[in-house]
Design an enzyme around this catalytic site. Structure first.
Site, short mmCIF file in Angstrom:
data_model
loop_
_atom_site.label_atom_id
_atom_site.label_comp_id
_atom_site.label_asym_id
_atom_site.label_seq_id
_atom_site.Cartn_x
_atom_site.Cartn_y
_atom_site.Cartn_z
N PRO A 127 -0.79 0.62 -1.17
CG PRO A 127 1.16 1.89 -1.42
CD PRO A 127 -0.29 1.89 -1.74
CD GLU A 181 4.09 11.10 -0.72
OE1 GLU A 181 4.68 10.29 0.02
OE2 GLU A 181 4.47 11.36 -1.88
NE ARG A 219 -10.57 -16.07 -13.45
CZ ARG A 219 -10.42 -17.30 -13.00
NH1 ARG A 219 -10.41 -17.52 -11.68
NH2 ARG A 219 -10.26 -18.30 -13.83
CG ASP A 231 -9.11 -20.69 -11.04
OD1 ASP A 231 -8.92 -21.34 -12.07
OD2 ASP A 231 -9.90 -19.74 -10.97
#
Length: 244
Positions: free
Chosen positions: A88, A115, A153, A168
């Site tokens: 993150p 953690e 893809r 896209d």
């Protein structure tokens, strides 16, 4: 392309890699997947891969040895693979990043739990830290699946139509235009006449304008980052006048 994944839960990837586009990509030889449980590389008798953090604190931290040994074992060939840490704290994943990674020959994804990671993994082993958003998951598996799908893809021949990926959303710096298919009328709702006109230039211009309109309405920040062509600037001005 070769994709290796280091995970404590390799069974999570079975369904993902064996269905739809990802399976087709592997079947036609565009990519090969390999998921390794890095617990198998642990040298202690309990096969543990985590320990308490120095200095105290809540949670457990992944130890460096199993991860280092697994990555080194999988890093074959002359060219060093891109080693991606799902975290993150990492760089926000974008279509531009997907396009960059799609040019590589070998990717290794590290999916952590607990953690966090021993900092020496970040500093000495990893080439990229990637986050799929400003939120926290229980592990890196789901995030790595998202990145792998997005990258795979883009590989040549995977989608069957080489014009699909460049059209896209985000590939052009804009959100994609609306799409319509048959029937031409459904419950009183029709299809824009221009799309059935057969006039390819008019259709192209309509799609570009609607792409700009959708981007302005939903992600105006993208317009600030894009170097608009003269045609795009003109169409955007028209859209703004229509909006008023």
């Amino acid at each position: 392309m070769k994709i290796d994944v280091l995970s404590l839960f390799p069974e999570m990837f079975t369904g993902v890699f064996n269905h739809s586009i990802l399976k087709r990509a592997q079947d036609n030889g565009a990519v090969s997947y390999n998921v390794t449980n890095f617990r198998d590389y642990s040298l202690n008798k309990h096969k543990s891969v985590d320990d308490y953090p120095y200095g105290g604190g809540a949670g457990m931290v992944l130890t460096p040895q199993p991860v280092f040994d697994a990555v080194n074992d999988l890093s074959e060939g002359k060219k060093r693979p891109r080693v991606i840490l799902m975290c993150p704290q990492g760089e926000r994943f974008t279509q531009k990043k997907a396009e960059e990674l799609a040019k590589e020959e070998h990717l290794i994804f590290i999916c952590g739990h607990y953690e966090g990671y021993d900092e020496r993994i970040r500093e000495n082993l990893v080439t990229d830290e990637i986050s799929i958003g400003d939120f926290v998951l229980t592990g890196g598996e789901l995030g790595s699946m998202v990145v792998i799908d997005s990258v795979t893809r883009l590989l040549p021949g995977v989608l069957g139509n080489d014009t699909s990926a460049p059209m896209d959303s985000f590939s052009s710096g804009l959100l994609e235009h609306p799409h319509y298919t048959r029937p031409a009328e459904y419950k009183g709702m029709g299809v824009p006449d221009v799309l059935m006109s057969g006039n390819h230039e008019a259709i192209r211009k309509w799609r570009l304008k609607e792409s700009l309109r959708r981007t302005l309405n939903r992600r105006s920040d993208l317009l600030n980052e894009k170097d608009l062509t003269k045609e795009e600037q003109k169409l955007l001005s028209e859209i703004k006048r229509e909006k008023k």
